[in-house]
Design an enzyme around this catalytic site. Structure first.
Site, PDB file in Angstrom:
ATOM      1  N   LYS A  26     130.606 105.848 107.784  1.00 54.68           N
ATOM      2  CA  LYS A  26     129.801 106.656 106.867  1.00 54.68           C
ATOM      3  C   LYS A  26     129.764 106.015 105.483  1.00 54.68           C
ATOM      4  O   LYS A  26     128.697 105.880 104.867  1.00 54.68           O
ATOM      5  CB  LYS A  26     130.391 108.066 106.786  1.00 54.68           C
ATOM      6  CG  LYS A  26     129.545 109.001 105.974  1.00 54.68           C
ATOM      7  CD  LYS A  26     130.105 110.413 105.979  1.00 54.68           C
ATOM      8  CE  LYS A  26     129.974 111.036 107.342  1.00 54.68           C
ATOM      9  NZ  LYS A  26     130.330 112.445 107.384  1.00 54.68           N
ATOM     10  N   ARG A  96     134.496 114.138 102.785  1.00 52.19           N
ATOM     11  CA  ARG A  96     134.213 113.970 104.215  1.00 52.19           C
ATOM     12  C   ARG A  96     134.983 112.802 104.791  1.00 52.19           C
ATOM     13  O   ARG A  96     135.187 111.795 104.121  1.00 52.19           O
ATOM     14  CB  ARG A  96     132.738 113.652 104.434  1.00 52.19           C
ATOM     15  CG  ARG A  96     131.808 114.778 104.155  1.00 52.19           C
ATOM     16  CD  ARG A  96     130.414 114.222 103.991  1.00 52.19           C
ATOM     17  NE  ARG A  96     129.474 115.270 103.682  1.00 52.19           N
ATOM     18  CZ  ARG A  96     128.683 115.848 104.586  1.00 52.19           C
ATOM     19  NH1 ARG A  96     128.689 115.452 105.825  1.00 52.19           N
ATOM     20  NH2 ARG A  96     127.875 116.807 104.229  1.00 52.19           N
ATOM     21  N   GLY A 105     132.126 115.456 114.608  1.00 50.62           N
ATOM     22  CA  GLY A 105     132.810 116.751 114.609  1.00 50.62           C
ATOM     23  C   GLY A 105     134.307 116.696 114.823  1.00 50.62           C
ATOM     24  O   GLY A 105     134.968 117.725 114.898  1.00 50.62           O
ATOM     25  N   ARG A 352     123.439 106.496 110.512  1.00 48.77           N
ATOM     26  CA  ARG A 352     124.292 105.754 111.454  1.00 48.77           C
ATOM     27  C   ARG A 352     123.472 105.464 112.700  1.00 48.77           C
ATOM     28  O   ARG A 352     122.430 106.100 112.923  1.00 48.77           O
ATOM     29  CB  ARG A 352     125.528 106.570 111.820  1.00 48.77           C
ATOM     30  CG  ARG A 352     125.185 107.873 112.481  1.00 48.77           C
ATOM     31  CD  ARG A 352     126.416 108.718 112.736  1.00 48.77           C
ATOM     32  NE  ARG A 352     126.019 110.025 113.241  1.00 48.77           N
ATOM     33  CZ  ARG A 352     126.800 111.078 113.290  1.00 48.77           C
ATOM     34  NH1 ARG A 352     128.025 111.013 112.855  1.00 48.77           N
ATOM     35  NH2 ARG A 352     126.365 112.222 113.775  1.00 48.77           N
ATOM     36  N   CYS A 779     135.648  91.764 146.163  1.00 49.45           N
ATOM     37  CA  CYS A 779     134.944  92.860 146.831  1.00 49.45           C
ATOM     38  C   CYS A 779     135.712  94.177 146.740  1.00 49.45           C
ATOM     39  O   CYS A 779     135.383  95.136 147.403  1.00 49.45           O
ATOM     40  CB  CYS A 779     134.672  92.511 148.286  1.00 49.45           C
ATOM     41  SG  CYS A 779     136.181  92.275 149.211  1.00 49.45           S
TER      42      CYS A 779
HETATM   43  C1  PEP Z   1     140.341  95.471 149.080  1.00 52.55           C
HETATM   44  O1  PEP Z   1     141.489  95.618 149.455  1.00 52.55           O
HETATM   45  O2  PEP Z   1     140.051  95.227 147.883  1.00 52.55           O
HETATM   46  C2  PEP Z   1     139.229  95.581 150.046  1.00 52.55           C
HETATM   47  C3  PEP Z   1     137.992  95.346 149.665  1.00 52.55           C
HETATM   48  O3  PEP Z   1     139.526  96.000 151.296  1.00 52.55           O
HETATM   49  P1  PEP Z   1     139.763  97.537 151.710  1.00 52.55           P
HETATM   50  O4  PEP Z   1     139.431  98.360 150.527  1.00 52.55           O
HETATM   51  O5  PEP Z   1     138.882  97.788 152.873  1.00 52.55           O
HETATM   52  O6  PEP Z   1     141.213  97.530 152.049  1.00 52.55           O
END
Ligand code: PEP
Ligand code: MG
Length: 821
Positions: A26, A96, A105, A352, A779
């Site tokens: 501010k 303020r 707030g 802002r 993954c």
């Molecule tokens: C993991 O372990 O990150 C994975 C992708 O396999 P899962 O979640 O099926 O064990």
């Protein structure tokens, strides 16, 4: 002596972010506006460093700094021609808070400071308006007593309500100077009764009390909760702004308002805001009076009869519009501005970067590129990847049965269903047992922050589009319907009345924050539609990123969703998940429980057509993009029946005695399935054969594995549990305590831990050393987490794979990771 106090006209740094660190958001913006030549009431900022000194000095402001404050006060007196505590022409100030980033707030504000039993008369004489002076004084007593002396607000509200009842009037504006006189006496008596001291008459004592209270509010419960939710470090502290007062409540040529340079809900390039005639700042935000529109167009669109500012104050409106344009050009971002009109003169009190919905963030970023205000790179960096989540989430299925019971303002988009609760604590309690709630309040206050976070949606009976509920909900991405005057809440009986109905605590309702509808029961939802701006921004992001984004999917439906969102293949198709279907699971059970090879083949032959069809569909959808299929990796007991009822059903369909089935289930139960060792089946086809890396040893010995593997897919879920030696299934019970007590910074199942990151890096280097062409990706659930994606980009992985709805988030995060490199 080091400088701790800065007049609004002094420059700390020409870089706004550096200024913000010292002056707070501010303060930095007020001084920026001051230097731009905009009408800003004179004032100064006490720097964030003083907050730190305050806490180090046993919560006291040291003498040298007090002296500096006195000096700066003299400068304001010079600029305004008024004097603090003067009996002829008294200076009044506002005090303020202002942290580096705005915390709407969360911390305290005090207005009209400098009034006492004597200066109030001077103010009345100066303005020839006794009612105004008395009204200002009673507001000050209430605010100061609440914030500095800790007297709860309801004490004062009760006095006003009772007084109005006796007098037979409805509105505060119907009370005259004599009424306020009596109430001021009552207010002071309450203060005396609650605090054992008189309301302070010394204006310096008032000022230093207020400054200390603002510093103390940095450590209030609500500020702490907000910091935690928004990852704001507690060391930052807050600055304090002391500014000469201007008045929006001196009569009908006065007003106060909040305005956005563009629409914060949908991003439309139109001024959007609200104002109140003859009112003071907090009235707009607090939601106690429902404000009027700024523009005529908005007023007509919402069918309101009270005039817009454009109609009632056309000259001031034009000036405001000009300033808004100038501010946007200067900051190159949508601004959220507070202003006051005092006897037709416009004053700017704050600017802002405006909080906005994801939809609006995307539109504004893309529009600003078109308007040559920012570059494409800046546009990509402007949108918070996690916020896209709200855009991708389903909206109400209009074809389903929708019984609208009331309407309110569409304050924060998205739809949510849940059980009605009336307190934030109840929302939090039910959330802990995985129950969805809608938090219903007359209006929310900063004390409700934990409940708003825990609830799936928020509904309020009072307050406009810039009320606390609306602003906070938008920031959090929670659907919110605000200001529904059709509902009447009875906290005591835990119900709300609407039309002829009573909706009780625990009843199911749905709110639609995009349209303002309040609906009885739960409503089905549909997939969201992706806007043109969204695709554009995503395309720009795609040009900057190096990481490929794949998805984790094992059904044609999820694969299609992910492709539509831009997935570039499947990073993990868990084959066992292909059988989680009522019809299929029975065949899996038959297969697992079969005693002879023939029985097993028979069961498999029932599964084959399903799986074959799904694979054909998935490959068609992916149209030549890579699909990583993980061979069967199930803990067998996951497929077996659990309850007696289920066991009975399976036994009868398999035609075996229940007892025998139970023995088999016990035999197949795996104690620690996630820690089992995987065996590979190599097939000589035009396939890459690779492996999950889920164990620290596998990561360390990755060079050996890379002799046989053409890709590594890091299963970061399992790698996290095996690295820490904790189970993902029960760590929820203690991880929160670990995080609260700073043992972990962040849940390692949400964002990849540094140690796990090191293992991925070691494995990647070793893998590449052995096999230059090896493909690397992750993954686990982390594939959709922006922070983890940044790490993957740094390590130089080829791809991340995440759940379908996270694909756009990952695309944007990957681009930002590259741009920040
Ligand atoms: C993991 O372990 O990150 C994975 C992708 O396999 P899962 O979640 O099926 O064990
Ligand atoms: Mg795994």
């Amino acid at each position: 002596m080091k400088k701790y106090i800065f007049n609004f006209k002094s420059e700390v740094s020409n870089k706004i972010n550096l200024s913000k660190n010292i002056l707070g958001g501010k303060g930095a913006n007020l001084s920026e506006m001051g230097r731009m030549g905009l009408p800003v009431p004179p004032g100064f900022t006490i720097s964030t460093e003083v907050c730190e000194l305050f806490y180090k000095n046993k919560r006291k402001i040291n003498h040298k700094i007090l002296g500096e404050i006195d000096k700066e006060l003299k400068n304001i007196e010079k600029d305004t021609g008024k004097k603090f505590g003067d009996l002829n022409n008294p200076l009044l100030v506002s005090v303020r808070s202002g942290a580096r980033v705005s915390m709407p707030g969360m911390m305290d504000t005090i207005l009209n400071l400098g009034l006492n039993d004597e200066t109030v008369h001077a103010l009345a004489n100066r303005t020839s308006n006794m009612r105004f002076a008395k009204d200002s004084y009673r507001r000050f007593i209430q605010m100061y007593s609440n914030v500095v002396l800790g007297v709860e607000n309801y004490n004062f509200e009760e006095l006003i309500e009772n007084y109005k009842l006796t007098k037979g009037v409805l509105l505060d504006t119907e009370l005259d100077e004599n009424d306020w006189d009596g109430l001021i006496r009552d207010f002071k008596n309450i203060v005396k009764k609650k605090t054992n001291q008189e309301f302070p008459q010394n204006v310096r004592e008032q000022l230093f009390g207020a400054i200390s209270a603002v510093f103390l509010s940095w450590e209030s419960h609500r500020a702490k909760v907000y910091r935690k939710l928004n990852q704001i470090p507690s060391e930052w502290g807050t600055a304090v702004n002391v500014q000469s007062m201007v008045f929006g409540n001196m009569g009908n040529d006065c007003a106060t308002g909040v305005v956005f340079t563009r629409n914060p809900s949908n991003g439309n390039h139109q001024i959007y805001g609200e104002y109140l005639i003859n009112a003071q700042g907090e009235d707009v935000v607090a939601g106690t009076r429902t404000p009027q529109h700024i523009t005529k167009k908005a007023r007509i669109a919402s069918n309101e009869s009270l005039p817009s500012m454009e109609e009632s104050m056309p000259i001031v409106y034009k000036e405001l519009k000009k300033i808004l344009h100038k501010l946007e050009k200067h900051y190159k971002d949508m601004q959220d501005v507070e202003f006051t009109v005092e006897n037709k003169k416009l004053w700017m009190l704050q600017t802002r970067s405006g909080k906005r919905t994801a939809k609006s963030a995307v539109k504004i970023a893309v529009d600003m590129v078109k308007e040559n205000l920012i570059s494409k790179k800046e546009a990509v960096l402007r949108v918070e990847p996690n916020s896209l989540d709200t855009l991708l989430h389903p909206t109400l299925d209009e074809k389903s049965n929708i019984e609208i019971i009331a309407k309110g303002l569409p304050a924060s988009p998205g739809a949510a269903s849940g059980k009605v609760v009336f307190t934030s604590d109840d929302a939090e309690r039910l959330n802990a047992s995985m129950q969805n709630t809608i938090l219903v309040r007359v209006e929310t206050s900063p004390e409700d922050i934990h409940g708003m976070h825990a609830a799936k949606g928020i509904l309020t009976a009072r307050g406009g589009m810039t009320s606390h509920a609306a602003v906070v909900a938008r920031g959090m991405g929670r659907p919110c319907v605000s200001g529904s005057s059709e509902i009447e809440i009875d906290y005591e009986k835990k119900l709300f009345k609407v039309q002829d109905r009573e909706i009780k605590e625990g009843d199911l309702i749905t709110i639609d924050g995009s349209t303002g509808r309040i609906i009885l029961g739960e409503v089905k939802t549909v997939k969201p539609e992706i806007s043109g701006e969204f695709s554009k921004l995503m395309n720009w992001a795609d040009n900057y990123r190096k990481l490929k984004i794949r998805t984790n999917s094992e059904t044609p439906l999820d694969s299609k969703t992910a492709r539509d969102f831009g997935a570039e293949g499947i990073g993990l198709c868990r084959t066992e998940h292909m059988f989680f279907d009522e019809e299929r699971i029975l065949s899996v059970r038959e297969m697992i429980l079969s005693k002879t090879k023939d029985d097993r083949l028979l069961a498999l032959s029932k599964l084959l057509p399903h799986q074959k069809k799904d694979f054909i569909d998935i490959f068609k959808i992916m149209n030549g993009l890579p699909v990583t299929v993980r061979l069967l990796d199930p803990p067998l007991h996951e497929f077996l029946p659990r309850t007696d009822k289920e066991i009975g059903e399976v036994a009868s369909s398999l035609n075996i005695p229940i007892k025998e089935l139970k023995v088999r289930i016990t035999e197949l139960h795996e104690q620690n399935p996630m820690l089992g060792v995987e065996s590979e089946k190599k097939i000589k086809l035009n396939f890459l054969v690779g492996t999950m890396i889920e164990l620290p040893r596998a990561a360390i010995k990755a060079n050996d594995i890379a002799k046989h593997a053409e890709f590594f897919s890091f299963g970061t879920n399992d790698l996290t549990q095996t690295t820490f030696g904790i189970s993902r299934d029960d760590s929820g019970k203690f991880l929160n305590d670990y995080i609260e007590n700073k043992i972990f910074d962040i849940d390692p199942f949400v964002s990849i831990d540094e140690g796990v990151g090191d293992l991925i890096e070691i494995a990647s280097e070793k893998g590449r050393m052995q096999n230059k062409k090896i493909k690397l990706g992750i993954c686990g659930e982390h594939g959709g987490d922006p922070k983890s994606i940044e790490l993957c980009a740094k390590i130089g992985l080829n791809y991340v794979s995440c759940s379908p709805y996270r694909v756009p988030v990952a695309r944007l995060a990957a681009a930002q990771a590259q741009l920040k490199k």
